[in-house]
Design a protein around this motif. Structure first.
Motif, PDB file in Angstrom:
ATOM      1  N   UNK A 235       0.628  -1.340   0.245  1.00 58.07           N
ATOM      2  CA  UNK A 235      -0.188   0.052   0.033  1.00 58.07           C
ATOM      3  C   UNK A 235       0.650   1.320   0.102  1.00 58.07           C
ATOM      4  N   UNK A 236       2.025   1.518   0.787  1.00 56.07           N
ATOM      5  CA  UNK A 236       2.760   2.398   1.138  1.00 56.07           C
ATOM      6  C   UNK A 236       3.245   2.558  -0.889  1.00 56.07           C
ATOM      7  N   UNK A 237       3.964   1.249  -1.421  1.00 57.11           N
ATOM      8  CA  UNK A 237       4.556   1.682  -2.714  1.00 57.11           C
ATOM      9  C   UNK A 237       3.780   2.366  -3.241  1.00 57.11           C
ATOM     10  N   UNK A 238       2.092   1.433  -3.438  1.00 61.59           N
ATOM     11  CA  UNK A 238       1.771   2.419  -4.618  1.00 61.59           C
ATOM     12  C   UNK A 238       0.849   4.070  -4.339  1.00 61.59           C
ATOM     13  N   UNK A 239       1.057   3.947  -2.991  1.00 63.06           N
ATOM     14  CA  UNK A 239       0.603   5.397  -2.622  1.00 63.06           C
ATOM     15  C   UNK A 239       1.135   6.727  -3.005  1.00 63.06           C
ATOM     16  N   UNK A 240       2.602   5.775  -2.897  1.00 57.58           N
ATOM     17  CA  UNK A 240       4.180   6.895  -2.999  1.00 57.58           C
ATOM     18  C   UNK A 240       3.983   7.694  -4.285  1.00 57.58           C
ATOM     19  N   UNK A 241       3.759   6.565  -4.814  1.00 61.80           N
ATOM     20  CA  UNK A 241       3.305   6.268  -7.120  1.00 61.80           C
ATOM     21  C   UNK A 241       2.482   7.122  -7.247  1.00 61.80           C
ATOM     22  N   UNK A 242       1.021   6.769  -7.268  1.00 63.19           N
ATOM     23  CA  UNK A 242      -0.091   6.817  -7.118  1.00 63.19           C
ATOM     24  C   UNK A 242      -1.437   7.987  -6.411  1.00 63.19           C
ATOM     25  N   UNK A 243      -1.052   8.822  -5.335  1.00 65.88           N
ATOM     26  CA  UNK A 243      -1.483   9.345  -4.557  1.00 65.88           C
ATOM     27  C   UNK A 243      -1.021  11.008  -5.266  1.00 65.88           C
ATOM     28  N   UNK A 244      -2.548  11.511  -5.284  1.00 64.48           N
ATOM     29  CA  UNK A 244      -2.744  12.499  -5.558  1.00 64.48           C
ATOM     30  C   UNK A 244      -2.319  13.824  -4.455  1.00 64.48           C
ATOM     31  N   UNK A 245      -2.475  15.064  -4.886  1.00 65.80           N
ATOM     32  CA  UNK A 245      -2.040  16.024  -4.057  1.00 65.80           C
ATOM     33  C   UNK A 245      -3.215  16.592  -3.276  1.00 65.80           C
ATOM     34  N   UNK A 246      -4.192  16.216  -3.635  1.00 63.48           N
ATOM     35  CA  UNK A 246      -5.404  16.464  -2.145  1.00 63.48           C
ATOM     36  C   UNK A 246      -4.960  15.321  -1.569  1.00 63.48           C
TER      37      UNK A 246
END
Length: 227
Positions: free
Chosen positions: A103-114
């Protein structure tokens, strides 16, 4: 299928739809039996059997003298909760590590500014909760941050798995939090949140791995493999 069985099945589906859609939120009281009969256009006996079916499924709970309340919005959550109710703390930690590292790996790649703003706000709330020493607040704040990271991963299967394990994860977090209070250990997720904000998947993975390993490795060294 008899006409009566068909009526009950349709009533069950209509009630279930109101629960799973969030129209009737978890913790809320559903309408009374007469109101449900009018809402669904069926008799009170049909309503009674439909409600009882969802009580057995774990979605509804009757409280004597108070009414019927929504207990869960997912039958899978209920089933999984029953299956792992007595799970070993170590086993849950190992599953958390599997889910949360990815989850952390994907979040670092896909997270939005919001989502970055949300994660930082939740991390601040977590810091305040941990400073308060209130165990319930600490568990709730930690769990909300990790759920937000899972959501930022933008993988609906991963998020669904996490949500369906949330009761076990919450209990796991509580055990860890109590241990922290007893040892007066420091605890923060600043580096994890910043790694996600900066879009650094490897650092995000390293941060959550090192964090969970604090709890996983002592049990592994002690040879905890069973219940």
């Amino acid at each position: 299928m008899s006409d009566r069985s068909g009526l009950i099945d349709r009533a069950v589906e209509q009630l279930r739809a109101r629960i799973t859609s969030g129209e009737w939120a978890v913790g809320s009281r559903i309408p009374t039996e007469p109101a449900l009969a009018a809402l669904l256009g069926v008799g009170r006996n049909t309503v009674r059997e439909a409600v009882q079916s969802l009580v057995h499924a774990g979605l509804l709970m009757r409280r004597q003298g108070s009414g019927t309340y929504v207990l869960s919005d997912s039958e899978l959550t209920v089933v999984m909760g029953r299956q792992i109710a007595d799970a070993n703390h170590q086993h849950v930690l190992e599953v958390r590590r599997s889910l949360e590292v990815e989850a952390a790996r994907l979040a670092a790649r896909r997270r939005s500014d919001a989502e970055v703003l949300t994660l930082r706000a939740l991390n601040t709330a977590r810091q305040e909760a941990f400073a308060s020493g209130d165990v319930d607040a600490m568990v709730s704040a930690d769990l909300e941050l990790h759920r937000a990271i899972a959501a930022a991963a933008r993988n609906p299967v991963l998020l669904s798995l996490y949500e369906h394990l949330v009761d076990a994860i919450g209990a796991n977090i509580r055990t860890n939090v109590v241990g922290l209070l007893h040892t007066q250990s420091a605890d923060d997720h600043d580096a994890l949140v910043e790694a996600i904000a900066l879009g650094d998947p490897q650092r995000a993975m390293d941060e959550i791995t090192s964090y969970l390993d604090i709890y996983v490795e002592p049990a592994e060294r002690a040879g905890v493999t069973g219940r």
